[in-house]
Design a protein around this motif. Structure first.
Motif, short mmCIF file in Angstrom:
data_model
loop_
_atom_site.label_atom_id
_atom_site.label_comp_id
_atom_site.label_asym_id
_atom_site.label_seq_id
_atom_site.Cartn_x
_atom_site.Cartn_y
_atom_site.Cartn_z
N ILE A 146 86.34 30.10 79.23
CA ILE A 146 87.66 30.39 79.66
C ILE A 146 87.53 30.20 81.47
CG2 ILE A 146 89.33 31.97 80.00
CD1 ILE A 146 88.56 32.95 77.07
N ARG A 147 86.73 30.63 81.99
CA ARG A 147 86.43 30.79 83.50
C ARG A 147 86.42 29.21 83.95
NH1 ARG A 147 83.50 35.59 83.15
NH2 ARG A 147 81.59 34.44 83.30
N LYS A 193 84.98 25.59 72.64
CA LYS A 193 85.46 26.72 72.61
C LYS A 193 85.56 26.79 71.09
CE LYS A 193 88.87 28.26 74.87
NZ LYS A 193 90.31 28.21 75.49
N LYS A 194 86.01 25.99 70.26
CA LYS A 194 86.01 26.25 68.77
C LYS A 194 84.47 26.53 68.26
CE LYS A 194 89.79 22.97 68.12
NZ LYS A 194 90.13 21.53 67.44
N SER A 195 83.28 26.14 68.91
CA SER A 195 82.09 26.40 68.35
C SER A 195 81.69 27.60 68.92
CB SER A 195 81.27 25.43 68.54
OG SER A 195 80.97 24.99 69.70
N LEU A 196 82.19 28.16 69.82
CA LEU A 196 81.48 29.57 70.55
C LEU A 196 81.96 30.69 69.94
CD1 LEU A 196 82.23 28.71 74.30
CD2 LEU A 196 79.99 28.40 72.99
N THR A 238 88.09 14.41 80.93
CA THR A 238 87.02 14.53 79.92
C THR A 238 86.52 15.99 79.90
OG1 THR A 238 86.18 12.36 80.90
CG2 THR A 238 84.43 13.87 79.86
N ILE A 239 86.45 16.71 81.04
CA ILE A 239 85.86 18.13 80.97
C ILE A 239 86.96 19.07 80.02
CG2 ILE A 239 85.84 20.22 82.33
CD1 ILE A 239 85.14 18.64 84.67
N LYS A 240 88.28 18.94 80.27
CA LYS A 240 89.23 19.79 79.36
C LYS A 240 89.06 19.21 78.00
CE LYS A 240 93.21 20.46 80.93
NZ LYS A 240 94.71 20.28 81.58
N THR A 241 88.81 18.22 77.59
CA THR A 241 88.80 17.71 76.21
C THR A 241 87.66 18.61 75.45
OG1 THR A 241 89.96 15.63 76.50
CG2 THR A 241 88.68 15.89 74.58
N ASN A 242 86.55 18.27 76.13
CA ASN A 242 85.01 18.49 75.81
C ASN A 242 85.07 20.18 75.70
OD1 ASN A 242 83.06 16.43 75.18
ND2 ASN A 242 84.43 15.76 77.02
#
Length: 276
Positions: A108-109, A95-98, A86-90
């Motif tokens: 990234i961290r 990241k796409k919206s940052l 769940t963490i990796k998917t979200n």
């Protein structure tokens, strides 16, 4: 639990010994039996029965305890997989919206930390399979695996320079276990190279060389280095089990293990794989 088990075994052992002595006394001094063979047969029968009972008392609770721990580990491992995924998917979607560079670095961290959790998950899963002798071997590219592990370790040790010289090599082995071995070898090299942050990884003719430029070891240390919990430098973090695990893997997978080291001249660990 185990304290009560010790008490029960002691009591049973004491009562059994007293019973044997009483039977022997009864045969020799009350019945005046002169047939030694009969006495031996009776005592052996009682000893066999007593040994079976002691084995049952001592082994079964331990077996049940280990089984419960294995079941708990499997259930916990299964439950860990969902939040990690769940963490990796979200995070991937986030990241796409940052657009802010600082926020992107934070993401990234978090992603690196999540990868480390995933790695621990894989290791736990591997250890459970190892205990149940359910480890699968497969054909894979060793040079590609080395690149993947080095890329992963670069995120943990960005200050270290990794020099790779990898010949394309296909092997048939335990891929997960070998990943742990590679991580341990490189991790040890980094820990013991405090002044020269450089690790050389070379793969040629089915031989893997992992070389560091650290403090090195003398002959006395080389003799003990594969023992459990041994550390040549007690100030280093960790429990000293890495190289012991490496040796167990090599012994069980028919991989020749060699180590070259000199004080102040670094250490090279060599793994020689079977050619297919």
């Amino acid at each position: 639990m185990f304290r009560n088990l010790k008490i029960h075994i002691f009591i049973y052992y004491f009562v059994t010994t007293a019973t044997f002595l009483g039977i022997l006394y009864y045969f020799l001094n009350i019945l005046h039996v002169e047939n030694n063979l009969l006495i031996v047969i009776v005592l052996l029968t009682l000893l066999t029965f007593s040994g079976f009972i002691i084995a049952k008392l001592s082994v079964e609770p331990l077996f049940q305890h280990v089984t419960n721990l294995q079941n708990l580990s499997k259930e916990t491992l299964h439950e860990l997989n969902l939040p990690i995924s769940t963490i990796k998917t979200n995070l991937h979607m986030l990241k796409k919206s940052l657009s802010d560079e600082k926020d992107l670095k934070r993401a990234i961290r978090i992603e690196s930390a999540c990868d480390m959790l995933q790695q621990r998950y894989n290791e736990l899963d591997y250890m459970i399979k190892l205990q149940s002798s359910n480890v699968a071997k497969e054909n894979f590219s060793l040079d590609e695996l080395l690149r993947q592990r080095v890329e992963f370790l670069k995120s943990i040790y960005p200050h270290v320079e990794f020099k790779l010289n990898l010949q394309p090599t296909q092997i048939h082995s335990d891929k997960v276990g070998l990943s742990k071995v590679i991580d341990n070898l490189i991790d040890n090299g980094v820990k013991y190279s405090q002044n020269i942050h450089k690790i050389d990884v070379e793969l040629q003719d089915y031989s893997l060389h992992v070389k560091d430029y650290g403090c090195g070891m003398d002959e006395v240390e080389l003799v003990q280095i594969f023992d459990n919990y041994y550390q040549s430098n007690e100030n280093m973090q960790g429990f000293g089990i890495g190289l012991s695990m490496v040796k167990r893997f090599c012994d069980s997978n028919e991989v020749l293990l060699n180590l070259k080291s000199e004080p102040d001249n670094g250490t090279t660990i060599i793994l020689k794989f079977k050619e297919d």
